[in-house]
Design a protein around this motif. Structure first.
Motif, PDB file in Angstrom:
ATOM      1  N   PHE A 115     -53.839 -67.428 -14.731  1.00 17.12           N
ATOM      2  CA  PHE A 115     -54.973 -66.806 -14.039  1.00 17.12           C
ATOM      3  C   PHE A 115     -55.358 -65.519 -14.754  1.00 17.12           C
ATOM      4  O   PHE A 115     -54.492 -64.760 -15.189  1.00 17.12           O
ATOM      5  CB  PHE A 115     -54.658 -66.492 -12.560  1.00 17.12           C
ATOM      6  CG  PHE A 115     -55.842 -65.893 -11.850  1.00 17.12           C
ATOM      7  CD1 PHE A 115     -56.954 -66.673 -11.550  1.00 17.12           C
ATOM      8  CD2 PHE A 115     -55.873 -64.542 -11.545  1.00 17.12           C
ATOM      9  CE1 PHE A 115     -58.073 -66.112 -10.941  1.00 17.12           C
ATOM     10  CE2 PHE A 115     -56.988 -63.980 -10.938  1.00 17.12           C
ATOM     11  CZ  PHE A 115     -58.087 -64.766 -10.637  1.00 17.12           C
ATOM     12  N   ASN A 130     -61.431 -60.477  -4.817  1.00 24.57           N
ATOM     13  CA  ASN A 130     -62.367 -60.384  -5.943  1.00 24.57           C
ATOM     14  C   ASN A 130     -63.796 -60.588  -5.464  1.00 24.57           C
ATOM     15  O   ASN A 130     -64.057 -61.434  -4.613  1.00 24.57           O
ATOM     16  CB  ASN A 130     -62.007 -61.393  -7.040  1.00 24.57           C
ATOM     17  CG  ASN A 130     -61.817 -62.807  -6.534  1.00 24.57           C
ATOM     18  OD1 ASN A 130     -61.268 -63.022  -5.456  1.00 24.57           O
ATOM     19  ND2 ASN A 130     -62.286 -63.768  -7.307  1.00 24.57           N
ATOM     20  N   SER A 131     -64.686 -59.826  -6.071  1.00 23.60           N
ATOM     21  CA  SER A 131     -66.101 -59.916  -5.689  1.00 23.60           C
ATOM     22  C   SER A 131     -66.888 -60.783  -6.662  1.00 23.60           C
ATOM     23  O   SER A 131     -68.068 -61.055  -6.430  1.00 23.60           O
ATOM     24  CB  SER A 131     -66.706 -58.517  -5.614  1.00 23.60           C
ATOM     25  OG  SER A 131     -66.500 -57.833  -6.832  1.00 23.60           O
ATOM     26  N   THR A 132     -66.267 -61.212  -7.735  1.00 29.89           N
ATOM     27  CA  THR A 132     -66.916 -62.151  -8.667  1.00 29.89           C
ATOM     28  C   THR A 132     -65.895 -63.241  -9.002  1.00 29.89           C
ATOM     29  O   THR A 132     -64.694 -63.065  -8.784  1.00 29.89           O
ATOM     30  CB  THR A 132     -67.341 -61.473  -9.987  1.00 29.89           C
ATOM     31  OG1 THR A 132     -66.165 -60.994 -10.653  1.00 29.89           O
ATOM     32  CG2 THR A 132     -68.302 -60.313  -9.746  1.00 29.89           C
ATOM     33  N   ALA A 133     -66.398 -64.351  -9.535  1.00 27.76           N
ATOM     34  CA  ALA A 133     -65.500 -65.448  -9.906  1.00 27.76           C
ATOM     35  C   ALA A 133     -64.537 -64.978 -10.994  1.00 27.76           C
ATOM     36  O   ALA A 133     -64.906 -64.189 -11.868  1.00 27.76           O
ATOM     37  CB  ALA A 133     -66.305 -66.638 -10.401  1.00 27.76           C
ATOM     38  N   GLY A 134     -63.305 -65.476 -10.939  1.00 28.59           N
ATOM     39  CA  GLY A 134     -62.355 -65.179 -12.001  1.00 28.59           C
ATOM     40  C   GLY A 134     -62.804 -65.819 -13.310  1.00 28.59           C
ATOM     41  O   GLY A 134     -63.631 -66.728 -13.314  1.00 28.59           O
ATOM     42  N   ASP A 136     -60.671 -67.434 -15.006  1.00 24.26           N
ATOM     43  CA  ASP A 136     -59.971 -68.706 -14.783  1.00 24.26           C
ATOM     44  C   ASP A 136     -59.924 -69.015 -13.296  1.00 24.26           C
ATOM     45  O   ASP A 136     -59.859 -68.101 -12.476  1.00 24.26           O
ATOM     46  CB  ASP A 136     -58.488 -68.595 -15.208  1.00 24.26           C
ATOM     47  CG  ASP A 136     -58.300 -68.299 -16.670  1.00 24.26           C
ATOM     48  OD1 ASP A 136     -59.010 -68.907 -17.485  1.00 24.26           O
ATOM     49  OD2 ASP A 136     -57.428 -67.470 -16.995  1.00 24.26           O
ATOM     50  N   GLU A 137     -59.864 -70.292 -12.976  1.00 26.76           N
ATOM     51  CA  GLU A 137     -59.361 -70.694 -11.660  1.00 26.76           C
ATOM     52  C   GLU A 137     -57.834 -70.687 -11.764  1.00 26.76           C
ATOM     53  O   GLU A 137     -57.271 -70.853 -12.842  1.00 26.76           O
ATOM     54  CB  GLU A 137     -59.869 -72.086 -11.281  1.00 26.76           C
ATOM     55  CG  GLU A 137     -61.365 -72.127 -10.947  1.00 26.76           C
ATOM     56  CD  GLU A 137     -61.759 -71.223  -9.775  1.00 26.76           C
ATOM     57  OE1 GLU A 137     -60.993 -71.129  -8.802  1.00 26.76           O
ATOM     58  OE2 GLU A 137     -62.832 -70.598  -9.854  1.00 26.76           O
TER      59      GLU A 137
HETATM   60  C1  LIG Z   1     -62.467 -65.103  -6.809  1.00 27.84           C
HETATM   61  O1  LIG Z   1     -61.836 -65.796  -7.885  1.00 27.84           O
HETATM   62  C2  LIG Z   1     -61.525 -67.141  -7.603  1.00 27.84           C
HETATM   63  C3  LIG Z   1     -60.765 -67.671  -8.805  1.00 27.84           C
HETATM   64  O2  LIG Z   1     -61.556 -67.660  -9.932  1.00 27.84           O
HETATM   65  C4  LIG Z   1     -62.784 -67.908  -7.306  1.00 27.84           C
HETATM   66  O3  LIG Z   1     -62.470 -69.225  -6.957  1.00 27.84           O
HETATM   67  C5  LIG Z   1     -63.556 -67.233  -6.188  1.00 27.84           C
HETATM   68  O4  LIG Z   1     -64.789 -67.866  -6.009  1.00 27.84           O
HETATM   69  C6  LIG Z   1     -63.765 -65.774  -6.504  1.00 27.84           C
HETATM   70  N1  LIG Z   1     -64.457 -65.097  -5.405  1.00 27.84           N
HETATM   71  C7  LIG Z   1     -65.737 -64.713  -5.485  1.00 27.84           C
HETATM   72  C8  LIG Z   1     -66.288 -64.027  -4.282  1.00 27.84           C
HETATM   73  O5  LIG Z   1     -66.440 -64.905  -6.456  1.00 27.84           O
END
Ligand SMILES: *[C@@H]1O[C@H](CO)[C@@H](O)[C@H](O)[C@H]1NC(C)=O
Ligand SMILES: *[C@@H]1O[C@H](CO)[C@@H](O)[C@H](O)[C@H]1NC(C)=O
Length: 204
Positions: A115, A130-134, A136-137
């Motif tokens: 991760f 987290n406020s944005t996507a990582g 990685d999943e």
């Molecule tokens: C936080 O990170 C996870 C892993 O990447 C993701 O699945 C999730 O959507 C993220 N949360 C936001 C609010 O973007």
């Protein structure tokens, strides 16, 4: 002054009711006993506690203490993160790596990146979200049959300005042969401020 005093008082209180690890020295010594700073080529002098919880379908969620072994099937995740003793509310970067892939004796594809994500912020309950996507999943630990248990290491870092624009690692970057300290240097993460780890063995 007053602010920082009440903040540390609050931290102690949260610590007493929540944290599995309650002592930074214990975490630091667990990292050293497992050769993690040497194997990751980094200094580990934590100033906060990172608490990692694996949600379980039966409701008995597992919050690990540093160095705990967890059954593979209990590590589906994605994990929930809390922290105690942080000096700011973020943003933070979280990394998780396996330095033992495919086996601790012959880690030819280590580190494997499980991760990497930024924009984690501390909320009032001590949770990091987290406020944005990582980038990685979350990738579940899956050591191959016959391997000894692997170390899976979570670390928390202060997020430098501009991190969201970094191009060193993207969604397409292979998970294997990652080097977290090299990455930290390339994007200016400094040293980790908190961390924990678990051992996971292959399913028998
Ligand atoms: C936080 O990170 C996870 C892993 O990447 C993701 O699945 C999730 O959507 C993220 N949360 C936001 C609010 O973007
Ligand atoms: C990872 O990077 C660090 C810092 O650049 C370096 O000292 C270390 O040898 C590298 N580790 C591996 C396994 O290549």
């Amino acid at each position: 002054m007053r602010l920082s005093l009440s903040f540390s008082f609050l931290s102690l209180f949260v610590l007493a009711i929540k944290a599995q690890d309650r002592d930074l020295g214990v975490v630091k010594r667990a990292f050293e006993a497992a050769d993690i700073p040497a194997d990751l080529s980094l200094n580990f002098n934590p100033t906060a506690l990172l608490e990692v919880t694996f949600p379980e379908s039966d409701g008995n969620d597992i919050t690990i203490h540093a160095g705990q072994q967890v059954p593979r099937d209990s590590t589906a995740g994605p994990p929930i993160y809390h922290a105690v003793g942080l000096r700011s509310s973020g943003p933070f970067v979280i990394t998780m790596v396996d330095p033992d892939a495919p086996t601790p004796q012959m880690p030819t594809v280590a580190q494997e990146r499980h991760f990497l994500g930024g924009d984690f912020h501390l909320d009032r309950t001590g949770r990091l979200t987290n406020s944005t996507a990582g980038i990685d999943e979350f990738l579940q630990p899956s050591p191959p049959a016959g391997s000894d248990a692997h170390r899976y290491i979570f670390m928390l870092w202060n997020q430098p300005r501009g991190f969201d624009q970094q191009t060193v690692v993207g969604a397409d970057t292979p998970r294997g042969s990652f080097n977290v300290s090299e990455f930290a240097r390339a994007v200016g993460l400094g040293e980790p401020i908190a961390g924990t780890f678990l051992f996971v063995a292959p399913n028998a």
